[in-house]
Design an enzyme around this catalytic site. Structure first.
Site, mmCIF file in Angstrom:
data_model
loop_
_atom_site.group_PDB
_atom_site.id
_atom_site.type_symbol
_atom_site.label_atom_id
_atom_site.label_comp_id
_atom_site.label_asym_id
_atom_site.label_seq_id
_atom_site.Cartn_x
_atom_site.Cartn_y
_atom_site.Cartn_z
ATOM 1 N N TRP A 144 0.773 -1.165 -0.082
ATOM 2 C CA TRP A 144 -0.177 -0.113 0.029
ATOM 3 C C TRP A 144 0.985 1.347 0.026
ATOM 4 C CZ3 TRP A 144 -1.969 2.752 5.044
ATOM 5 C CH2 TRP A 144 -2.936 3.632 4.700
ATOM 6 N N ASP A 225 -0.969 -5.133 9.545
ATOM 7 C CA ASP A 225 -1.872 -4.333 8.910
ATOM 8 C C ASP A 225 -2.810 -5.024 8.434
ATOM 9 O OD1 ASP A 225 -2.967 -2.185 8.158
ATOM 10 O OD2 ASP A 225 -1.653 -1.290 6.555
ATOM 11 N N LYS A 261 -13.235 -0.742 5.557
ATOM 12 C CA LYS A 261 -13.635 -1.606 4.735
ATOM 13 C C LYS A 261 -14.846 -2.350 5.114
ATOM 14 C CE LYS A 261 -9.794 -0.132 2.775
ATOM 15 N NZ LYS A 261 -9.583 0.767 1.650
HETATM 16 C C1 LMR Z 1 -6.788 1.845 -1.070
HETATM 17 O O1 LMR Z 1 -5.586 1.488 -1.021
HETATM 18 O O2 LMR Z 1 -7.234 1.987 -2.192
HETATM 19 C C2 LMR Z 1 -7.415 2.184 0.027
HETATM 20 O O3 LMR Z 1 -6.628 1.595 1.171
HETATM 21 C C3 LMR Z 1 -7.564 3.647 0.297
HETATM 22 C C4 LMR Z 1 -6.548 4.337 0.863
HETATM 23 O O4 LMR Z 1 -6.489 4.931 1.893
HETATM 24 O O5 LMR Z 1 -5.506 4.357 0.524
#
Ligand code: LMR
Length: 419
Positions: A144, A225, A261
Site C-alpha cells: 500500500w 496491517d 472496509k
Molecule cells: C486503497 O488502497 O485504495 C485504500 O486503502 C484507500 C486508501 O486510503 O489508500
C-alpha cells in the site's frame, strides 16, 4: 513585486509536493463527465449499481445510536471507546485468546487503519532501537503506497522484501524468505494479515508457518496491517489466521486494524492499534507500561479519537444478533467480488485476450493485480474512461454486472494495441 515577507519563514525551501496518486485518481474520476466511466481505483466497496453500500447492519446500529437518549458528544477517553477496543482485540485474536485473558494486549482506538499504522510507527521510532539507532522497517514489494510515507515521516528507515512474482502473478515466496533471512536481526517486518493490498496474493497457511519460524530465528518484529478482515475468505476467523498463528508462536507484535472496509465506515475513521506482549511473568506489567506511552503519543497527536464510527462498530460487535448480520453482510460483499472475478476472467478468456488471466480468480480480497502495464492503464483511462492505479491494480468492487463486459472488451483492445 511581491511584498517583503513579515517573518523569516523560508517559504522557498517548501517545494510543491505531488498530488496523492490515489486521491488524485478519485478526483479525476469524479470530474470525468463520460457516462461510460468506471471507477476501479480506490479500495471502497460498491454495489451492483456502482453505488456506495451502507451495510444494512450499520443502518440498524445507526438507528439504535440515534434513538439512544444517553448518547451525547462528550470526549472519549484518550485510548478510545473501551466497548470497541476490547471487542476489536477479540475479533483479531479470538474470544478465548490466552493473550487477552493474561492481560497481554493493549488496545487504542485510532483514526482508522492509517492512524493505527502511524501510531505504531511513532511508538517504534521512539522505543525500538538498537544502540540508539532505529530499526529498519521492511515493506513488501509492492505494498500500500501510504506505508512508505507513514514510516518515513517518523524517521524510520525503510527497505523492501520481494513479494509479488511478475511471472506467476503469485507470491515470490523464495525471494521473500531470502530477504527476511538477509535483513539484520530484529528488523520490523510489515505484514498484510490478509487480502494483500495491492496484489490480492496471500501466503498459504503453510507458508505463513514458515515465515513465522524464519522470523523467530531472526528475532524479527511483526507489524501486522489488517484492513480487510472478512473480505479475503468472507470468514472473520479465517482471515485472522496469520495474526493468531504469530501470537500463538509467542511473538510480541503490533497490529493496525481498520474498520473502513469491513464495516463500510470509510469516512468515519474507525480503527484500532493493538500491542501484544509475549507470554512471560511480567507481560501484564510490560503491557501496562506500553499502554501508558501509547496514551501519551495519542494525546499529543489527536487528543482522543472520534466517537461516531466507533459507536456504530461497537454496537454491532457487542450484540450477537447484529454480529451475525454483519457476517452476512460481509459474505454479501466478498461474494459479489468473487463473482466479478469469475465474470472478468471468463470474459477475457472468451475474447482470447493475449496472456493468462487465471490470477484474477486466484487472487483474493478487494484487489486484483492485473499485470496491465502503465501505458495500458493510461490508455484505458484516456480511451475508455476506466480508472485504475498506474501499477495495474483494480478494485474488484468497481465491477458489476452492467460494466464487466465493457471493461473486459476495453482491456482486450488495449492489451492487443499497447505493450
Ligand atoms: C486503497 O488502497 O485504495 C485504500 O486503502 C484507500 C486508501 O486510503 O489508500
Amino acid at each position: 513585486m511581491a511584498p517583503p515577507s513579515v517573518t523569516n519563514f523560508p517559504a522557498e525551501v517548501v517545494p510543491q509536493a505531488p498530488e496523492d496518486p490515489l486521491f488524485g485518481l478519485m478526483r479525476a474520476y469524479r470530474a470525468d463527465p463520460s457516462p461510460d466511466k468506471v471507477d476501479l481505483g480506490i479500495g471502497a466497496y460498491r454495489d451492483d449499481n456502482a453505488k456506495p453500500w451502507v451495510l444494512p447492519v450499520v443502518k440498524k446500529a445507526d438507528e439504535i445510536l440515534r434513538n439512544d437518549p444517553e448518547a451525547n458528544h462528550e470526549y472519549l477517553p484518550i485510548t478510545g471507546l473501551a466497548a470497541l477496543t476490547g471487542k476489536a482485540a477479540e475479533l483479531l485474536l479470538g474470544k478465548s485468546a490466552p493473550a487477552i485473558a493474561e492481560k497481554r494486549v493493549s488496545s487504542v482506538q485510532t483514526i482508522s487503519g492509517t492512524g493505527a499504522v502511524h501510531l505504531g510507527a511513532l511508538f517504534l521510532a521512539k522505543f525500538y532501537k538498537i544502540q540508539g539507532t532505529n530499526r529498519t522497517v521492511y515493506l513488501s514489494n509492492p505494498t500500500w503506497a501510504n506505508h512508505h510515507q507513514i514510516f518515513t515521516n517518523v524517521g524510520l528507515p525503510i527497505a523492501t522484501y520481494p513479494y509479488f512474482s511478475k511471472e506467476t502473478k503469485g507470491l515470490d515466496f523464495e525471494g521473500m524468505k531470502a530477504a527476511l533471512r538477509e535483513a539484520a536481526d530484529g528488523s520490523i517486518i510489515l505484514l498484510h494479515a490478509c487480502a494483500h493490498n495491492p496484489t490480492g496474493v496471500d501466503p498459504t497457511p503453510e507458508q505463513w508457518r514458515d515465515i513465522a519460524l524464519l522470523m523467530k530465528e531472526k528475532k524479527h518484529f511483526p507489524f501486522f496491517d489488517t484492513a480487510y478482515q472478512g473480505f479475503a475468505s468472507g470468514d472473520l476467523d479465517r482471515d485472522a489466521g496469520a495474526i493468531r498463528l504469530f501470537v500463538e508462536e509467542g511473538f510480541e507484535l503490533v497490529i493496525a486494524q481498520s474498520f473502513a472496509k469491513n464495516f463500510g465506515l470509510y469516512g468515519e475513521r474507525a480503527g484500532c492499534f493493538h500491542y501484544v506482549a509475549s507470554p512471560s511473568s511480567d507481560a501484564a506489567e510490560i503491557t501496562t507500561r506500553v499502554a501508558s506511552q501509547l496514551a501519551i503519543l495519542q494525546r499529543s497527536e489527536i487528543s482522543n479519537p472520534p466517537i461516531y464510527g466507533a459507536r456504530i462498530a461497537s454496537i454491532v460487535l457487542n450484540d450477537s444478533t447484529l454480529f451475525a448480520e454483519w457476517q452476512d453482510n460481509l459474505r454479501t460483499m466478498s461474494g459479489r467480488i468473487i463473482s466479478m472475478r469469475t465474470a472478468l476472467r471468463d470474459k477475457l478468456e472468451k475474447l482470447g485476450t493475449p496472456g493468462k488471466w487465471n490470477h484474477i480468480t486466484d487472487q483474493i480480497g478487494m484487489f486484483s493485480f492485473t499485470g496491465l502495464t502503465e501505458a495500458q492503464v493510461l490508455k484505458l483511462r484516456q480511451n475508455y474512461h476506466i480508472y485504475m492505479t498506474k501499477n495495474g491494480r483494480i478494485s474488484m468492487a468497481g465491477l458489476n454486472s452492467k460494466n464487466v463486459d465493457y471493461v473486459a472488451n476495453a482491456i482486450d483492445k488495449v492489451v492487443r494495441e499497447v505493450q
